[in-house]
Design a protein around this motif. Sequence first.
Motif, PDB file in Angstrom:
ATOM      1  N   ASP A 145       0.844  -1.192   0.000  1.00 10.88           N
ATOM      2  CA  ASP A 145       0.000   0.000   0.000  1.00 10.88           C
ATOM      3  C   ASP A 145       0.879   1.242   0.000  1.00 10.88           C
ATOM      4  OD1 ASP A 145      -2.353  -1.469   0.093  1.00 10.88           O
ATOM      5  OD2 ASP A 145      -2.400  -1.478   2.281  1.00 10.88           O
ATOM      6  N   LEU A 146       0.499   2.194  -0.823  1.00 11.70           N
ATOM      7  CA  LEU A 146       1.205   3.471  -0.914  1.00 11.70           C
ATOM      8  C   LEU A 146       0.281   4.577  -0.418  1.00 11.70           C
ATOM      9  CD1 LEU A 146       2.768   3.079  -4.461  1.00 11.70           C
ATOM     10  CD2 LEU A 146       4.040   3.217  -2.326  1.00 11.70           C
ATOM     11  N   TYR A 147       0.876   5.585   0.192  1.00 13.71           N
ATOM     12  CA  TYR A 147       0.086   6.695   0.724  1.00 13.71           C
ATOM     13  C   TYR A 147       0.731   8.014   0.340  1.00 13.71           C
ATOM     14  CZ  TYR A 147      -1.815   2.933   3.502  1.00 13.71           C
ATOM     15  OH  TYR A 147      -2.402   1.762   3.896  1.00 13.71           O
ATOM     16  N   LYS A 148      -0.129   8.994   0.127  1.00 16.48           N
ATOM     17  CA  LYS A 148       0.355  10.344  -0.129  1.00 16.48           C
ATOM     18  C   LYS A 148      -0.536  11.320   0.629  1.00 16.48           C
ATOM     19  CE  LYS A 148      -2.228  11.243  -4.364  1.00 16.48           C
ATOM     20  NZ  LYS A 148      -2.154  11.781  -5.701  1.00 16.48           N
ATOM     21  N   SER A 149       0.010  12.486   0.889  1.00 14.35           N
ATOM     22  CA  SER A 149      -0.761  13.484   1.632  1.00 14.35           C
ATOM     23  C   SER A 149      -1.750  14.163   0.698  1.00 14.35           C
ATOM     24  CB  SER A 149       0.170  14.532   2.247  1.00 14.35           C
ATOM     25  OG  SER A 149       0.747  15.322   1.237  1.00 14.35           O
ATOM     26  N   GLU A 150      -2.827  14.618   1.288  1.00 14.04           N
ATOM     27  CA  GLU A 150      -3.778  15.467   0.562  1.00 14.04           C
ATOM     28  C   GLU A 150      -3.147  16.849   0.569  1.00 14.04           C
ATOM     29  OE1 GLU A 150      -6.000  17.336  -1.466  1.00 14.04           O
ATOM     30  OE2 GLU A 150      -6.998  15.403  -1.135  1.00 14.04           O
ATOM     31  N   GLU A 151      -2.838  17.343  -0.603  1.00 17.81           N
ATOM     32  CA  GLU A 151      -2.104  18.607  -0.661  1.00 17.81           C
ATOM     33  C   GLU A 151      -3.012  19.830  -0.659  1.00 17.81           C
ATOM     34  OE1 GLU A 151       1.227  18.587  -3.256  1.00 17.81           O
ATOM     35  OE2 GLU A 151       1.864  16.617  -2.543  1.00 17.81           O
ATOM     36  N   ASP A 152      -4.312  19.599  -0.767  1.00 21.00           N
ATOM     37  CA  ASP A 152      -5.259  20.705  -0.690  1.00 21.00           C
ATOM     38  C   ASP A 152      -5.618  20.908   0.786  1.00 21.00           C
ATOM     39  OD1 ASP A 152      -7.408  22.457  -0.676  1.00 21.00           O
ATOM     40  OD2 ASP A 152      -8.401  21.524  -2.397  1.00 21.00           O
ATOM     41  N   ASP A 175     -16.665  31.298  -0.806  1.00 22.54           N
ATOM     42  CA  ASP A 175     -17.322  32.441  -1.455  1.00 22.54           C
ATOM     43  C   ASP A 175     -17.164  33.678  -0.589  1.00 22.54           C
ATOM     44  OD1 ASP A 175     -18.151  30.704  -3.460  1.00 22.54           O
ATOM     45  OD2 ASP A 175     -20.145  30.402  -2.569  1.00 22.54           O
ATOM     46  N   LEU A 176     -17.150  33.472   0.719  1.00 19.58           N
ATOM     47  CA  LEU A 176     -17.020  34.579   1.660  1.00 19.58           C
ATOM     48  C   LEU A 176     -15.550  34.952   1.897  1.00 19.58           C
ATOM     49  CD1 LEU A 176     -19.596  33.208   4.244  1.00 19.58           C
ATOM     50  CD2 LEU A 176     -19.990  35.008   2.555  1.00 19.58           C
ATOM     51  N   ILE A 177     -14.725  33.927   1.998  1.00 19.97           N
ATOM     52  CA  ILE A 177     -13.284  34.120   2.227  1.00 19.97           C
ATOM     53  C   ILE A 177     -12.565  33.275   1.179  1.00 19.97           C
ATOM     54  CG2 ILE A 177     -11.385  33.977   3.877  1.00 19.97           C
ATOM     55  CD1 ILE A 177     -13.581  33.776   6.094  1.00 19.97           C
ATOM     56  N   PRO A 178     -12.245  33.885   0.029  1.00 17.22           N
ATOM     57  CA  PRO A 178     -11.621  33.101  -1.059  1.00 17.22           C
ATOM     58  C   PRO A 178     -10.268  32.501  -0.669  1.00 17.22           C
ATOM     59  CG  PRO A 178     -12.353  35.264  -1.836  1.00 17.22           C
ATOM     60  CD  PRO A 178     -12.458  35.278  -0.340  1.00 17.22           C
ATOM     61  N   LYS A 179      -9.983  31.351  -1.284  1.00 14.87           N
ATOM     62  CA  LYS A 179      -8.684  30.708  -1.101  1.00 14.87           C
ATOM     63  C   LYS A 179      -7.596  31.608  -1.671  1.00 14.87           C
ATOM     64  CE  LYS A 179     -10.509  26.029  -1.783  1.00 14.87           C
ATOM     65  NZ  LYS A 179     -10.387  24.818  -2.616  1.00 14.87           N
ATOM     66  N   GLU A 180      -6.436  31.539  -1.069  1.00 13.61           N
ATOM     67  CA  GLU A 180      -5.285  32.304  -1.573  1.00 13.61           C
ATOM     68  C   GLU A 180      -4.603  31.535  -2.690  1.00 13.61           C
ATOM     69  OE1 GLU A 180      -4.237  35.430  -0.506  1.00 13.61           O
ATOM     70  OE2 GLU A 180      -6.049  35.463   0.690  1.00 13.61           O
TER      71      GLU A 180
END
Length: 175
Positions: A85-92, A170-175
């Motif tokens: 099994d391989l794992y990676k981080s969620e980068e979002d 919508d209120l605080i947009p992602k950078e």
Amino acid sequence: MSNREQYEETKEKFIQVIAKNMNLYGITPSVGRLYGVLYFANEPMTLDDMRDALEMSKTSMSTGVRALTDMKMVESTFKKGIRKDLYKSEEDWYKSFTSLFGNRWRHHTETNIEEADETIEELEKIRESTNNEDLKNTINSDIDRLRYAQNYYKWLMKFIQVIESGEIFDLIPKE
């Protein structure tokens, strides 16, 4: 100290910061370090890779990966020719935060709502069975406080929905 050693030391400092701050989300420092190592890994890692990088037991790695997977901070992946099994981080991180925040707060808020409901119900039974006017007045006052708390929890559930649905962006947009 070589440039490679400086690089590793600098990266390790940031991983330590990640680990320490993840405590805010109920994540132990060792699991936070695991996430940090996966985040900086250029390739998905096996449990053996993680164990070697962190000098932790395979059982601890497995438990940590499962916890991070449940929180949608790590995902399993596949690579042709590799059977482990391989794992990676969620980068979002925005996605990870909204999932983690929503799940944790929803659970605690729902529990608080249930407890407030049960407490009001019990207090109403006591109020009905007593002739003591002072106790009745005290219970009425406490029920008013609990109804205020219920309104707060209902508001909090709406807030959690805004986080979970992504409307927050919508209120605080992602950078």
